[in-house]
Enzyme design. Structure first.
Site, PDB file in Angstrom:
ATOM      1  N   GLY A 188       0.801  -1.467   0.224  1.00  0.00           N
ATOM      2  CA  GLY A 188      -0.020   0.061   0.145  1.00  0.00           C
ATOM      3  C   GLY A 188       0.887   1.278   0.080  1.00  0.00           C
ATOM      4  CB  CYS A 189       0.054   4.625  -1.464  1.00  0.00           C
ATOM      5  SG  CYS A 189      -1.576   4.940  -0.628  1.00  0.00           S
ATOM      6  CE1 TYR A 190      -1.282   8.513   4.222  1.00  0.00           C
ATOM      7  CE2 TYR A 190      -2.945   7.008   3.845  1.00  0.00           C
ATOM      8  CZ  TYR A 190      -2.642   8.234   3.957  1.00  0.00           C
ATOM      9  OH  TYR A 190      -3.420   9.094   3.814  1.00  0.00           O
ATOM     10  CB  ALA A 191       1.995   0.052   3.774  1.00  0.00           C
TER      11      ALA A 191
END
Lengths: 340, 340, 340, 340
Positions: C145-148
């Site tokens: 994921g992007c935030y991850a």
């Protein structure tokens, strides 16, 4: 081909770095500026880490001519004219992105309020709108202005085909803030630009004579045009909204034919079925053009959008380089618009 | 005076709440919507905590007529026409911010693509551009559209004084997103609007017939006008950029005189020495107007800016209320532009 | 290598088109969606004229497996899990950009509130943060994921080297609107986002378990982390601001060493001397990381920035493809940040 | 009451004009600046046409004391300290919006890197956070900083009630650009701010000692706090996101009670059920506060939002004036948030 850039810290200079970084036939060998001399470009602009780690050098014409094969001038108006002469005398190729070699001396002086280049130097430069100028084997290129590029690409097919009343042209053009340059000013302070829309230099923008001069090559009777420029609260992009009246007996299909004829074989001008938006072209070298006709008022509206730093500056400069050299016109320039 | 608002959850309804909250002669007694019925307004919109804690009610004409003395309709087009009839029959005062009572039925139907109000109802409404319409003791007010307000205030003095070639008018108008309403759509999604500039409804915007109809009251020969509308990536504000040719022998000083004569005694129209920006008026009920003349092209450019939700909607509605009642025209409306 | 994309009309799907267009070792052979089936992609998105003129097709697993060698899933969460099984059974390679194959079924169900993929399918997928996961010859990739991505790249070197108090981690992460997807909602309406800053899903964001799971591979005792997500009024970009306390006797030079060791040979992670800004990376596949230590509070602040659609989605997916195939890791991914 | 403003051309000075224009108990009699002396304010700022047509005067302490009853200093840091002394000696009331009279001399010097005011002058000033300081009949007011206001209002109830681990406080604060002042700089150039998010002065912001000093009045053991400041690409608004750990046996209901007790009778602090957004308060004097507790990490997140120019500067200054004079605390300050 070895390339030097003068004026590396301006927006157009930085954009040239970015484009040349993905260009297979060129190598950037030196970069020049008056500020930040001695520092690596990526130190000043960390986003270029690993992209361009060259050291910024002071300007030195002899050294550039020794190391490189061609120089781009990406300096503010009034600078290139004083630096270019030495290169011209030596027959060393120049692509000038500034306004210094686009206009006759007297007109330049009037609109730019600066000392012009010498006539004998100006005469050696070719004003090169890539889609219309044959630059093969030319040595000294005056790259068009950003507003001028968007406006000329919208108007030339109509003027050349004699479709419009030439005294009816009104252009309402809008630009993002990179078009206003990097200098600090009240008019570029975030707070004054954000949530605002400001019309500036009304009837006084220095691209007006450039546009008129270009159009007169297609119709010698072309009069002055009405031309407005405004600042959009965005970083990149120009939209030129062109209004003009169709001549009697001209049909909207004639307009479509004129645009198709002009651009069907041009890789960077896309005639669209709908009115284009800024998003269509940002981040790319494309010009998108669309139009609509109003029967009740006999007004044709043509909308032309470009990325002011690419097709309106560094991209067209590289396009001109490709054409000068006889390379594929699209080399290094096939960036997809960022859109989102 | 007791006030009800129908269509409280739209942008104009919320703006009315804000303005009436600082109005000394009115009391808001009921608010109506189709959504969120039964919840307090401040529960749905926490920014209104302590400002308006009324409960949202379903629409009920009888209850409104019992509790209030006047009703504002801040509903989307096509809604007010169906709800207003009962009030009109009962002689109960209405100020309608929508487009439903501004145009003759046939023209409304053509431009709005919706069923019009009945002619006998339409005939009772007065289209009220505050600076030009005498609304004293009128009961049924059709409040002008936002684009129409900005454009009419710029053009009426010129048309009324016969200074311009009436077939030369081109209006390039731009609006912030609140002007496009609250409905979810691709064209109002943040990603599609931000960093973009989009021209829409070219030659088809429903404010065109409203503007032409208003101008014809000042010159019966007024033809159709060329009118463009675009979305600026801001929340509030309209700029109407008006281009027109001056008649022979008209001097730019005549233009200045016409504007001075029209607006020197009008508290909410400020004729400025320079071209106004959106920032001039956002957050206020002011219209700022400036102009510049180009001798080479004989084109006069007039720029008119308003806050589309205030002078272009709720503010002008309250201004009309003040004028209807014979109160001070500025009551509740002296908000300073936010500017920053 | 022949590629199909499922979920072409989402932001990640469109970004994949853009990246693959400049990738020398792949050819895009089919694109799939549930909407706009039968239309050319460039008809729906005119900015892609001349870039991708493929026709959008309905999903059809058999046809994809016949025509292509690998499929990217760029669908919303909950979709890939139902479509992927057929490919997995057939041993056909998948890179899934959605969250469907990143977490164990029970955790997925709890955080995504959707039915999970089957355990036997999940077990075949490899969660691949390109800088840390060996994907050579893997067939089924769960793209982070992007935030991850932004958070894990900032924290792993510190956790792996045991430099920080693992129960002190607080992450204040911010994303542009493309991170919130293309669906229309109140929270993505321009008016609600512009000039605003909104914290959402506090303590409930579905990337939290993904981050914790990844960090536990480096320290099995890693507890839950405090993680906030907010929407910035921009289109692209994530900044993860990570706060944590250094363990006793850890010096800031140990932090510098840990980052250098982790990323000196990684082409897409640049450890900067200063705190990076969003502009550093937008338009590119880079992650820029900087940090600062406060002696008075013993808090280390680490800032990590990415373009959420590139390193946070399509770019990392192609990076994983390059690594799977043993190609140059940077193929097709050397876009310079747009910066301006 | 007759008022003078020194520093009229800064953002806070202009905001004071706006607020005082709707204040029933005051009259603005003179405005002072170093620039634009001799011009009418509305000539320099056309948006103030008809709102404030006073002429800008050079600073002259004697003239101010003759004409006015109180002076606001809205000057940059380092200016008020040199100008205020004469007024203090004469016992003439001052409200200073700058940082010059908030801190002991040695601390001021260290954080502001400027010469401090004299101790004997500093000792006469009262730091006045309106909700906590009794200013009735005080003469010399140091108005709090913008970040400090948002942060202190969020933390005081928790610290005063002993609910949190005082060494666990981390504040991630974000501000719009008006908070960075009007001076031209690279960091306020539109192109550098737009589409960006920049963390600055990490661990070095001059509001840190002001916050710590204030909190120590409620808990003498309060240590230094971790405090970050970043620039949001908006004009107005601050959000302070405060992270802290709850003490053992403290329940989230204790937090709710502490906030209710602190603010239920305060007209300008609204404790909200949900996390507030910037839109909640822009254009108003409100502070909105919301919070959420994470059981897994024992972290309480408190979000506090203000308009930095109103509650964070000019609004709180007028609130302090109202309280000094014993007037209604809300006089002139009941602006509804603009929201849209």
């Amino acid at each position: 081909m070895k390339i030097s850039i003068v004026g590396i810290t301006g927006y157009s200079g930085l954009e040239l770095v970015k484009i040349l970084n993905n260009h297979k036939k060129t190598e950037l060998v030196s970069i020049h500026a008056t500020k930040e001399v001695g520092r690596r470009l990526s130190e000043v602009y960390p986003y270029l880490t690993g992209v361009c780690d060259l050291e910024i050098e002071a300007f030195n014409a002899q050294k550039i001519m020794e190391k490189a094969d061609l120089v781009f001038f990406a300096t503010p108006s009034g600078v290139a004219s004083s630096l270019a002469e030495e290169f011209v005398q030596a027959g060393f190729p120049i692509i000038d992105l500034s306004g210094d070699h686009r206009l006759p001396a007297s007109i330049y002086e009037k609109w730019y309020k600066k000392s012009p280049a010498k006539e004998m130097i100006l005469n050696k430069f070719t004003y090169a709108l890539s889609e219309y100028t044959d630059v093969k084997d030319k040595k000294f290129i005056a790259n068009p202005g950003c507003y001028a590029t968007a406006t000329e690409l919208a108007l030339i097919p109509l003027v050349a085909a004699g479709l419009i009343e030439i005294d009816s042209v009104i252009v309402d053009a809008k630009s993002g803030l990179t078009g206003a340059g990097k200098a600090l000013s009240e008019s570029s302070h975030f707070v004054n630009v954000h949530d605002n829309y400001v019309t500036y230099k009304l009837n006084h923008h220095q691209h007006i004579p450039e546009i008129v001069q270009t159009l007169r090559a297609f119709d010698a009777d072309m009069p002055e045009i009405q031309f407005s420029t405004s600042l959009l609260p965005v970083n990149r992009g120009i939209m030129a909204t062109v209004y003009c009246k169709l001549k009697k007996d001209v049909a909207v299909s004639d307009v479509a034919s004129a645009f198709a004829k002009a651009y069907d074989d041009k890789p960077f001008v896309r005639v669209q079925d709908n009115l284009p938006e800024l998003h269509n072209v940002i981040g790319s070298n494309f010009t998108d053009i669309g139009f609509a006709y109003n029967e009740k008022t006999n007004v044709l509206t043509v909308i032309s959008v470009i990325d002011n730093l690419i097709k309106g500056a560094a991209g067209q400069a590289v396009q001109n380089l490709n054409l000068m050299q006889g390379w594929d016109e699209t080399e290094g320039l096939l960036m997809t618009p960022s859109y989102l």
